[in-house]
Design an enzyme around this catalytic site. Structure first.
Site, PDB file in Angstrom:
ATOM      1  N   ASP A  27      18.695  22.228  27.885  1.00  0.00           N
ATOM      2  CA  ASP A  27      17.441  21.584  28.308  1.00  0.00           C
ATOM      3  C   ASP A  27      17.007  20.420  27.419  1.00  0.00           C
ATOM      4  OD1 ASP A  27      16.808  23.169  26.045  1.00  0.00           O
ATOM      5  OD2 ASP A  27      14.693  23.038  26.594  1.00  0.00           O
TER       6      ASP A  27
ATOM      7  N   ASP B  43      22.933  26.630  25.760  1.00  0.00           N
ATOM      8  CA  ASP B  43      21.911  26.352  24.758  1.00  0.00           C
ATOM      9  C   ASP B  43      20.982  27.582  24.730  1.00  0.00           C
ATOM     10  OD1 ASP B  43      19.942  24.809  23.237  1.00  0.00           O
ATOM     11  OD2 ASP B  43      18.853  24.661  25.139  1.00  0.00           O
TER      12      ASP B  43
ATOM     13  N   ASP C  50      17.075  27.884  23.278  1.00  0.00           N
ATOM     14  CA  ASP C  50      15.637  27.693  23.562  1.00  0.00           C
ATOM     15  C   ASP C  50      15.430  26.828  24.809  1.00  0.00           C
ATOM     16  OD1 ASP C  50      13.932  28.808  21.197  1.00  0.00           O
ATOM     17  OD2 ASP C  50      15.700  27.893  20.296  1.00  0.00           O
TER      18      ASP C  50
HETATM   19  O1  LIG Z   1      19.283  23.860  20.652  1.00  0.00           O
HETATM   20  P1  LIG Z   1      18.187  24.838  20.935  1.00  0.00           P
HETATM   21  O2  LIG Z   1      18.659  26.262  20.933  1.00  0.00           O
HETATM   22  O3  LIG Z   1      17.440  24.503  22.192  1.00  0.00           O
HETATM   23  O4  LIG Z   1      17.180  24.678  19.704  1.00  0.00           O
HETATM   24  C1  LIG Z   1      16.322  23.548  19.606  1.00  0.00           C
HETATM   25  C2  LIG Z   1      15.069  23.939  18.878  1.00  0.00           C
HETATM   26  O5  LIG Z   1      14.628  25.141  19.515  1.00  0.00           O
HETATM   27  C3  LIG Z   1      13.507  25.811  18.951  1.00  0.00           C
HETATM   28  O6  LIG Z   1      12.339  25.036  19.177  1.00  0.00           O
HETATM   29  C4  LIG Z   1      11.981  24.951  20.554  1.00  0.00           C
HETATM   30  O7  LIG Z   1      11.655  26.260  21.047  1.00  0.00           O
HETATM   31  C5  LIG Z   1      10.484  26.875  20.411  1.00  0.00           C
HETATM   32  C6  LIG Z   1      10.340  28.272  20.978  1.00  0.00           C
HETATM   33  O8  LIG Z   1      10.219  28.258  22.369  1.00  0.00           O
HETATM   34  C7  LIG Z   1       9.268  25.992  20.634  1.00  0.00           C
HETATM   35  O9  LIG Z   1       8.128  26.558  20.004  1.00  0.00           O
HETATM   36  C8  LIG Z   1       9.534  24.586  20.092  1.00  0.00           C
HETATM   37  O10 LIG Z   1       8.456  23.726  20.386  1.00  0.00           O
HETATM   38  C9  LIG Z   1      10.818  24.004  20.719  1.00  0.00           C
HETATM   39  O11 LIG Z   1      11.150  22.753  20.131  1.00  0.00           O
HETATM   40  C10 LIG Z   1      13.729  26.059  17.484  1.00  0.00           C
HETATM   41  O12 LIG Z   1      12.579  26.668  16.939  1.00  0.00           O
HETATM   42  C11 LIG Z   1      14.092  24.787  16.756  1.00  0.00           C
HETATM   43  O13 LIG Z   1      14.364  25.062  15.392  1.00  0.00           O
HETATM   44  C12 LIG Z   1      15.340  24.197  17.396  1.00  0.00           C
HETATM   45  O14 LIG Z   1      15.662  22.979  16.750  1.00  0.00           O
END
Ligand SMILES: O=P(O)(O)OC[C@H]1O[C@H](O[C@H]2O[C@H](CO)[C@@H](O)[C@H](O)[C@H]2O)[C@H](O)[C@@H](O)[C@@H]1O
Length: 370
Positions: free
Chosen positions: A310, A118, A120
């Site tokens: 995560d 993954d 983020d």
């Molecule tokens: O599947 P992932 O790669 O984990 O993506 C899930 C979401 O990730 C991002 O949002 C998350 O990370 C951001 C940066 O650290 C944070 O600001 C946010 O609160 C988290 O939810 C991404 O911006 C989303 O579009 C994804 O859905």
């Protein structure tokens, strides 16, 4: 691989909630305009009640998906967790993949490992601004090394374009939009023609709808301070990380309200984000199965998939590995989780990097021995 006969698109879509507000689209206004009262005179008390329940349900999910951790160390060891009895108890259920490393690789002797990551919160620390979730150079080097020895894929909720811009490694496979946008050729080796042939987008018919809902969500949330809408191509994220907690309910209400006009879309929640996506039978778990099959890694006797993530959406992938009785899900978390389908855990991206480096060292060592 021919997936044409197994389209995940549900042709008879499930409506996520009963129609609550008549003529809703014409009622959509930015929050600042609506804050004086958005109820139409014709709305009955029972309909208001149903709406309240739905919005509260979403609000509860928003709160429970946003646990407050005591420390926010992106790349430093948080030793305080060692003294936290709740975390220690959880570790006995979901042990550290670092302390269990020998056990993991013992099972992998003579078999091939495939790595799924993954983005983020796994490869990059969680930050307030989604556009600034950069991966560190040392993490990039670790992922590059892993990909030298093991087939490696990124499986992210982000659009494929955006996540590949963050990762900047051509030697990987990428699945964006929660697995709804997969390329099964490695860009470093593929010709333009080959890239096209290896594109799998099970939700492509939803593209215009996603654009439309993204615009509506942007419009209605424009008055909420800190709210942010991110178009991830086949899904849309509504971020509330920077929204005052007192306004979370308003965000939940507006998202529910917008979705009334889109019964073929549903909302799930991640880390301080509401994720709007098509109602199709497809998720990160299906994406992992698809990748294993299309990359010739489907033999569970021979291949050990390791998936590190995560988020709640990663649970779909953990579940697939658990049900296949092969491979391991590794949950990245600094807080104990009530339920997870993962076998192991890591605390944060720095531990993920440590685990990836250990995998490479182990592989090099076993190659030297043989
Ligand atoms: O599947 P992932 O790669 O984990 O993506 C899930 C979401 O990730 C991002 O949002 C998350 O990370 C951001 C940066 O650290 C944070 O600001 C946010 O609160 C988290 O939810 C991404 O911006 C989303 O579009 C994804 O859905």
């Amino acid at each position: 691989m021919d997936m044409s006969s197994s389209s995940p698109v549900i042709t008879d879509p499930i409506s996520i909630s009963p129609p609550l507000l008549g003529g809703l689209t014409s009622n959509l206004m930015p929050f600042s305009v609506m804050s004086g009262g958005c109820s139409s005179p014709s709305m009955t008390a029972s309909r208001r009640k149903i709406e309240e329940v739905l919005v509260n349900g979403l609000l509860d999910a928003m709160k429970s998906s946003s646990p407050r951790k005591k420390h926010n160390l992106a790349f430093g060891q948080d030793n305080s967790l060692d003294e936290d009895p709740a975390y220690s108890a959880w570790l006995s259920k979901c042990p550290s993949a670092l302390t269990s490393f020998k056990q993991i690789v013992a099972n992998a002797q003579g078999r091939r490992i495939a790595v799924f990551l993954d983005y983020d919160g796994t490869l990059s620390p969680i930050v307030d601004d989604p556009d600034k979730a950069f991966m560190s150079p040392v993490m990039r080097a670790a992922v590059r090394n892993v990909a030298k020895y093991f087939p490696t894929a990124i499986v992210s909720g982000r659009s494929r374009k955006k996540v590949s811009e963050f990762v900047q490694l051509k030697e990987l496979y990428y699945a964006g939009s929660h697995g709804m946008d997969i390329v099964t050729s490695v860009a470093a080796h593929a010709t333009e023609k080959c890239k096209q042939a290896n594109l799998f987008q099970p939700a492509c018919e939803f593209l215009p709808m996603i654009d439309e809902v993204s615009k509506s969500l942007l419009e209605v949330t424009s008055g909420i301070e800190g709210a942010r809408v991110e178009n991830n191509k086949f899904c849309v994220s509504v971020h509330y990380r920077n929204v005052a907690e007192k306004d979370w309910k308003v965000v939940a209400g507006l998202v529910k309200q917008v979705l009334e006009a889109f019964p073929r879309l549903k909302v799930t929640n991640g880390r301080m984000v509401l994720e709007v996506r098509p109602v199709i039978d497809w998720d990160k778990g299906k994406a992992v199965e698809f990748l294993l099959q299309s990359l010739g890694l489907n033999d569970s006797e021979d291949v050990i998939p390791i998936y590190i993530g995560d988020d709640r959406t990663d649970e779909d992938a953990f579940k697939v590995l658990r049900e296949r009785k092969c491979g391991y899900g590794i949950l990245v978390s600094q807080v104990p989780k009530d339920t997870t389908e993962a076998f192991y855990s890591l605390r944060d991206p720095s531990e993920v990097m440590g685990f990836l480096n250990s995998l490479v060292r182990w592989k090099k060592h076993s190659l030297r021995r043989n």
